[in-house]
Write a protein that holds these residues in place. Structure first.
Motif, short mmCIF file in Angstrom:
data_model
loop_
_atom_site.label_atom_id
_atom_site.label_comp_id
_atom_site.label_asym_id
_atom_site.label_seq_id
_atom_site.Cartn_x
_atom_site.Cartn_y
_atom_site.Cartn_z
N GLY A 140 -5.34 -5.15 11.29
CA GLY A 140 -4.49 -5.20 10.10
C GLY A 140 -4.67 -6.48 9.30
O GLY A 140 -5.65 -7.21 9.47
N TYR A 173 -13.54 2.42 15.49
CA TYR A 173 -13.13 1.52 14.40
C TYR A 173 -12.15 0.51 14.99
O TYR A 173 -11.22 0.89 15.71
N ASN A 188 0.81 -1.23 0.00
CA ASN A 188 0.00 0.00 0.00
C ASN A 188 0.84 1.28 0.00
O ASN A 188 0.65 2.14 -0.86
N TRP A 228 2.25 0.20 11.11
CA TRP A 228 2.65 1.60 10.86
C TRP A 228 1.73 2.31 9.88
O TRP A 228 1.46 3.50 10.00
N TRP A 275 -13.27 -6.87 5.43
CA TRP A 275 -12.18 -5.98 5.00
C TRP A 275 -12.81 -4.64 4.66
O TRP A 275 -13.86 -4.60 4.01
N SER A 276 -12.20 -3.57 5.11
CA SER A 276 -12.82 -2.25 4.89
C SER A 276 -11.98 -1.41 3.93
O SER A 276 -10.79 -1.68 3.78
N ILE A 299 -2.35 -9.20 8.87
CA ILE A 299 -1.71 -10.49 9.16
C ILE A 299 -1.75 -10.93 10.63
O ILE A 299 -1.49 -12.08 10.92
N VAL A 327 -8.73 3.64 4.52
CA VAL A 327 -8.37 5.06 4.46
C VAL A 327 -9.64 5.92 4.42
O VAL A 327 -9.73 6.96 5.09
#
Ligand code: UDP
Length: 466
Positions: free
Chosen positions: A284, A280, A17, A362, A341-342, A286, A345
């Motif tokens: 992530g 929210y 990404n 991060w 999955w959203s 993994i 961003v």
């Protein structure tokens, strides 16, 4: 001749990404970009971005693919060891690709590859192309890795990179780290962890020989943690496009390199919620939590009695088909939205979001802060502990209490969620997160530190012989 950059990410969402965000910046500066994924990821990106691929959006970014060396049927979704195997053996496939492109008359001005792609330096040298390393984790993680590797190779810390669980290691300007939180502890098996530390040593050595190391971080936040005797990391973050940072992006003009289908229905659901009312929750792409922990988390979120948007990946508990507690959906449907999955961003830039329970990846951290969203810090593994301590030091998040406990109990989680969303402590970190957002916006606007660094990098690339 138009400069041509070949970009190669580590084959994981959190690395793909941000490199694609850099690709967009370069493309907007008149640089031709070829972005190379593994075949497996390439296919998933094509499937999950129908109608939003660079070609559909008029972006001068070409997507290409190369095979990986993993046997068929191996886990290519969430296994760090497999990702490492892929990236450590990527050299020959990359050479084949460069051979094909050059045979077709193309010239490559520079190779920008993930910092972990250690073989790519030798490949670039073979073809006489400069190699630039891209560093997606935090500047603090870069500094920690550099300090630790330096000490281990000098013999002042163990050469195998392992410490006793409660042993503490401290480096200037950085939060201290206990042995159980070391970023290369990815398995129960000590030999695997030692092997991973070995690849960390290689990564840092190869990074230091690269022309640039570009980092998704911000000088004003992390410039001071990296001592001058390490190869300079050039902060160019946050690498999000300005339309996104100004909350002006729409789904249809956002190409996201998503490997999973984004459930856009959550955006409409957010439209119907009050400003800053929604927590929210996402760990992530993994991180795995065991079934007990998942159960505690579910019951904690239910007990919080707040509006919640929760990303429950299908493999969140380690195997396909994550099971919610019995009757959970019925009991919580009034105020909870669950997706697998959203479009993260866009979610984080929505005015309804009031806080983020995060694993401190991060990208998630940078995305949230660039939108001024305060955090509940719940690191799971890898560099996430260093990130969590860094974010806590900045005052933008509250820590999960007893995060070492397995599982973290539901009362703890509910209490911290309540503090973040409803109490004074939450207001304090929210205000600080807004300050950090403004600092980040300044860094990427014209004349800002990241803007200038990126400009310097682009000028350097444009001056290269092609
Ligand atoms: N992400 C997303 N949808 C989700 C969860 C995550 O698009 O439901 C994206 C997120 O925006 C970020 C990336 O996945 O860019 C996760 O990267 P991060 O470094 O936060 O964590 P990792 O997945 O590498 O652990």
């Amino acid at each position: 001749m138009q400069p041509h950059a070949l970009l190669l990410p580590y084959p994981e969402t959190g690395h793909i990404n941000p490199l694609m965000q850099l690709a967009k910046h370069l493309a907007s500066q008149g640089i031709l970009v070829t972005f190379v994924n593994t075949q497996y990821n390439h296919q998933r990106i094509l499937q999950n971005n129908v109608g939003r691929l660079p070609a559909d959006l008029g972006l001068p970014i070409r997507l290409l693919d190369i095979p990986d060396t993993l046997p068929d049927g191996e886990n290519r979704d969430n296994d760090l060891y497999s990702f490492n195997q892929i990236i450590l053996n990527i050299g020959p496939a990359l050479e084949n690709l460069i051979d094909k492109l050059t045979a077709a008359g193309e010239e490559i001005t520079c190779l920008i590859s993930d910092a972990l792609a250690v073989q790519t330096l030798a490949v670039a040298k073979k073809y006489g192309i400069p190699r630039v390393a891209f560093w997606p984790p935090s500047g603090s993680a870069y500094a920690f890795f550099s300090h630790f590797v330096h000490a281990a190779t000098q013999g002042t810390l163990p050469r195998n990179g392992l410490l006793q669980p409660d042993e503490i290691v401290s480096f200037p300007e950085l939060p201290s780290v206990q042995g159980w939180k070391l970023p290369w502890l990815i398995a129960e098996d000590q030999a695997i962890n030692e092997y991973v530390f070995g690849s960390v040593i290689q990564t840092m050595e190869v990074c230091a020989q690269s022309e640039w190391i570009l980092g998704n971080c911000v000088h004003e936040l992390e410039g001071s943690v990296i001592p001058s005797h390490f190869k300079r990391l050039t902060p160019i973050g946050p690498v999000l496009p300005s339309s996104t940072l100004q909350r002006a992006s729409a789904k249809d003009n956002l190409f996201t390199t998503s490997l999973w289908t984004e459930e856009d229905s959550c955006l409409q659901w957010l439209d119907a919620q009050k400003p800053k009312s929604v927590l929210y929750v996402s760990l992530g792409s993994i991180a795995i939590v065991d079934k007990d922990q998942f159960h505690e988390l579910a019951l904690a979120l239910e007990a919080a009695k707040l509006a919640i948007l929760w990303v429950v990946r299908d493999d969140l508990t380690g195997e396909k088909g994550t099971q919610l507690p019995e009757g959970f959906l019925e009991r919580t449907q009034e105020r909870m939205k669950i997706v697998s999955w959203s479009p993260q961003v866009l979610v984080l830039s929505h005015s309804a979001i009031g806080g983020f329970l995060t694993h401190c990846g991060w990208n998630s951290s940078m995305e949230a802060l660039s939108m001024g969203v305060p955090l509940l810090l719940w690191p799971q593994f890898a560099d996430q502990y260093i990130n969590a301590d860094t974010l806590a030091k900045w005052g933008v998040g509250l820590k999960m209490t007893d995060a070492r406990q397995k599982p973290v109990g539901r009362e703890n989680i509910t209490a911290q969620v309540g503090k973040l969303m409803l109490e004074h402590e939450g207001e304090v970190v929210r205000a600080r997160a807004m300050e950090v957002r403004h600092l980040m916006l300044k860094a990427v606007e014209e004349g800002g530190s990241s803007f200038n660094n990126l400009q310097a990098f682009v000028s350097w690339m444009k001056a290269l012989p092609s």
